[in-house]
Scaffold this active site. Structure first.
Site, PDB file in Angstrom:
ATOM      1  N   ARG A 151     -14.945  13.170  66.692  1.00  0.00           N
ATOM      2  CA  ARG A 151     -13.970  12.656  67.663  1.00  0.00           C
ATOM      3  C   ARG A 151     -13.579  13.708  68.691  1.00  0.00           C
ATOM      4  NH1 ARG A 151      -9.291  10.345  63.929  1.00  0.00           N
ATOM      5  NH2 ARG A 151      -9.702  12.374  62.951  1.00  0.00           N
ATOM      6  N   LYS A 191     -20.473  15.689  48.067  1.00  0.00           N
ATOM      7  CA  LYS A 191     -19.586  15.311  46.976  1.00  0.00           C
ATOM      8  C   LYS A 191     -18.147  15.309  47.486  1.00  0.00           C
ATOM      9  CE  LYS A 191     -18.242  19.700  44.967  1.00  0.00           C
ATOM     10  NZ  LYS A 191     -16.792  19.570  45.110  1.00  0.00           N
ATOM     11  N   ASP A 235     -25.618  18.434  46.091  1.00  0.00           N
ATOM     12  CA  ASP A 235     -24.773  19.341  45.321  1.00  0.00           C
ATOM     13  C   ASP A 235     -25.357  20.730  45.525  1.00  0.00           C
ATOM     14  OD1 ASP A 235     -23.499  20.945  43.469  1.00  0.00           O
ATOM     15  OD2 ASP A 235     -23.406  19.406  41.929  1.00  0.00           O
ATOM     16  N   HIS A 236     -24.647  21.575  46.248  1.00  0.00           N
ATOM     17  CA  HIS A 236     -25.246  22.858  46.637  1.00  0.00           C
ATOM     18  C   HIS A 236     -25.560  23.751  45.439  1.00  0.00           C
ATOM     19  CE1 HIS A 236     -21.053  24.250  46.265  1.00  0.00           C
ATOM     20  NE2 HIS A 236     -21.554  25.451  46.112  1.00  0.00           N
ATOM     21  N   LYS A 256     -29.225  26.496  44.633  1.00  0.00           N
ATOM     22  CA  LYS A 256     -29.230  27.930  44.346  1.00  0.00           C
ATOM     23  C   LYS A 256     -30.491  28.322  43.582  1.00  0.00           C
ATOM     24  CE  LYS A 256     -24.240  28.496  44.517  1.00  0.00           C
ATOM     25  NZ  LYS A 256     -24.285  29.364  45.709  1.00  0.00           N
ATOM     26  N   GLU A 273     -13.310  30.682  39.985  1.00  0.00           N
ATOM     27  CA  GLU A 273     -13.049  31.325  41.264  1.00  0.00           C
ATOM     28  C   GLU A 273     -11.794  32.173  41.157  1.00  0.00           C
ATOM     29  OE1 GLU A 273     -14.537  28.541  44.806  1.00  0.00           O
ATOM     30  OE2 GLU A 273     -12.922  27.624  43.637  1.00  0.00           O
ATOM     31  N   ASP A 307     -13.455  17.567  41.149  1.00  0.00           N
ATOM     32  CA  ASP A 307     -13.995  18.501  42.134  1.00  0.00           C
ATOM     33  C   ASP A 307     -15.161  19.310  41.588  1.00  0.00           C
ATOM     34  OD1 ASP A 307     -13.861  19.776  44.736  1.00  0.00           O
ATOM     35  OD2 ASP A 307     -13.057  21.537  43.719  1.00  0.00           O
ATOM     36  N   HIS A 349     -20.790  19.493  39.470  1.00  0.00           N
ATOM     37  CA  HIS A 349     -21.394  20.820  39.339  1.00  0.00           C
ATOM     38  C   HIS A 349     -21.705  21.187  37.888  1.00  0.00           C
ATOM     39  CE1 HIS A 349     -20.842  21.441  43.488  1.00  0.00           C
ATOM     40  NE2 HIS A 349     -19.638  21.933  43.486  1.00  0.00           N
ATOM     41  N   LYS A 376      -9.355  27.645  38.970  1.00  0.00           N
ATOM     42  CA  LYS A 376      -8.908  28.408  40.135  1.00  0.00           C
ATOM     43  C   LYS A 376      -8.036  29.569  39.668  1.00  0.00           C
ATOM     44  CE  LYS A 376     -10.433  25.433  43.328  1.00  0.00           C
ATOM     45  NZ  LYS A 376     -11.460  25.791  44.336  1.00  0.00           N
TER      46      LYS A 376
END
Length: 498
Positions: free
Chosen positions: A44, A147, A176-177, A181, A215, A234, A239, A335
């Site tokens: 947009r 995702k 899915d990255h 890998k 993480e 998530d 994953h 996290k």
């Protein structure tokens, strides 16, 4: 590559500038994107072609590693970029998109098209229907969807129905990255290309398996999104369960997309269904709390101050088949952990007769194999070796390999690898519709239980720690322990214990 066009919906967004454009530049630099191709950004935000090219060039200087930047190559790359300002949610803009593609490809019926939905999930079910009505769902087109693919089982089934009405299954690339890998793919080569490990890869020799993806950051500025999503949606449902599947799957009879993805689905379908007892005893969910100068989750911007959204999940999974019966798979993600790491740790059973003592007078630890997905990609096998000198004291030592040690071989970016596969029409590393449904069938009852039982345990843990203490109890019941990598991993470190 002539008449190839890639259309990115959400072209002014964060994913595009941080991941997609650097990945496409990498493919261009490596001469994997050649010929008269075009990349059309759709969003947009108002841009002219030249403005958008300037904007992306600026972003490449930020998000491409310094050693990979080449000014001349970057300018040539952005010369292939174009822009169309429309609202992807509204059908009236799609005839303009079709017209723009026809102008760039110089054909009335463009066919070699790759659509990428770098948009909010709310548009995942909208864009394919608009493409269909505009006649852009051609036989030679493909569509990549980020995702999360669905919010629960019901929404995932509805999305699959929408996509099957607009595209054939082989045209839909659910990305899915993690599977892009190199080290995730190397797990398959490690298992199926080495005859010495495959005979040991079963319940007779493996005690338990860990899959960790943590993480050392909080949710940053994604509070509004994260508080309605949570860690299970998530990270776990996509994953982590895919890493479990790569570890547990049977060897495909031949290595192509269908055979490989058939075996992934079989793993999902073999997961032992969860009971109400499992919800209370074999699942630990947590939420990070204030610690020092680190905010607690409920203090983050956009988060409900009374939120019960999980930022940590640890689970015990069991796979009911001949190979894995009785071997627990412990998975965890969170996290605000002490470090950032994704790895699979395979713990082998102890030798049946312990003849030697370790350096502290105890029996040496059993062998274990660590496969590091990120960072410091590589693997390490821990073995018992005799300590030099008198006696037969045995110490665990590491036999390791890192990808950094492969001269002249750099690791391809995960997004670059997956986009390259989708351009070539290879869906092997993308999730198939039946796998999405099988995964959601397993995890959906957990979400429903949490929704129906607001009193279900949600454990706090101080930010910067390894999660709730209850997760330690979860693994100790098997006589197991989590492998906690050190906080400050160096380029050569693969494994260390606190």
């Amino acid at each position: 590559m002539d008449n190839f066009s890639m259309i990115i919906f959400g072209a002014s967004g964060d994913l595009t500038k941080r991941k997609l454009m650097p990945a496409l530049y990498s493919l261009f630099k490596d001469e994997r994107l050649t010929g008269d191709f075009s990349i059309i950004g759709v969003s947009r935000t108002d841009y002219e072609d030249a403005e958008y090219q300037k904007y992306i060039l600026e972003q490449l200087h930020i998000f491409v590693k310094e050693e990979e930047r080449d000014e001349s190559t970057m300018k040539k790359f952005v010369g292939h970029l174009h822009y169309l300002s429309i609202d992807p949610a509204k059908e009236e803009g799609y005839p303009l998109l079709r017209q723009r593609i026809a102008e760039l490809t110089k054909t009335e019926n463009p066919d070699n098209l790759l659509f990428y939905l770098a948009t909010p999930p709310s548009l995942y079910g909208v864009v394919p229907l608009h493409l269909k009505r505009a006649g852009l769902n051609t036989p030679g087109s493909r569509i990549i969807v980020e995702k999360p693919f669905g919010y629960n089982l019901e929404s995932a089934l509805e999305l699959n129905r929408i996509y099957s009405s607009a595209f054939e299954e082989h045209q839909v690339y659910r990305i899915d990255h993690f599977l892009g890998k190199e080290t995730a793919q190397n797990l398959l080569a490690f298992r199926f290309a080495n005859g010495i490990f495959e005979p040991l890869w079963n319940r007779n020799y493996i005690d338990y398996v860990e899959v960790t993806a943590v993480e050392n950051l909080g949710i940053e500025n994604r509070g509004g999104f994260y508080d309605t999503t949570g860690t299970l949606r998530d990270m776990v449902q996509n994953h982590l369960i895919q890493l479990v599947a790569l570890t547990a799957m049977e060897p495909p009879s031949k290595f192509d997309a269908d055979y490989f993805r058939n075996e992934v689905v079989k793993v999902y379908e073999s997961l032992r269904p969860l009971t109400e007892e499992d919800f209370n005893e074999n699942i630990v969910r947590g939420q990070y709390m204030t610690e020092g100068d680190k905010k607690g989750y409920r203090e983050e911007k956009g988060v409900n101050p009374n939120s019960r959204t999980e930022t940590y999940v640890a689970m015990k999974l069991e796979i009911d088949n001949w190979r894995w019966n009785g071997v627990p798979f412990y998975i965890r993600t969170g996290k605000q952990m002490p470090t950032k790491v994704t790895e699979i740790v395979v713990h082998f059973k102890a030798a049946p007769h312990q003849m030697f003592k370790g350096t502290l007078g105890q029996h040496p630890r059993p062998n274990k194999l660590t496969l590091r997905i990120q960072p410091n990609e590589g693997m390490v096998l821990n073995l018992g070796m005799k300590v030099p000198g008198s006696g037969f004291d045995v110490k665990q030592v590491a036999m390791d390999f890192t990808y950094d040690s492969m001269d002249g071989k750099s690791i391809m970016d995960a997004y670059a690898r997956l986009i390259d596969d989708s351009i070539k029409g290879d869906p092997t590393l993308f999730t198939r519709s039946d796998a999405v449904e099988a995964s959601w069938k397993f995890f959906d009852p957990i979400l429903k239980y949490w929704e129906e039982h607001p009193e279900a345990h949600l454990y706090g843990y101080p930010a910067g720690t390894w999660g709730p203490l209850e997760s330690e109890k979860l693994v100790r019941e098997h006589g197991a322990e989590w492998t906690n990598p050190c906080k400050n991993l160096t380029n050569t470190d693969l494994y260390c214990e606190l």
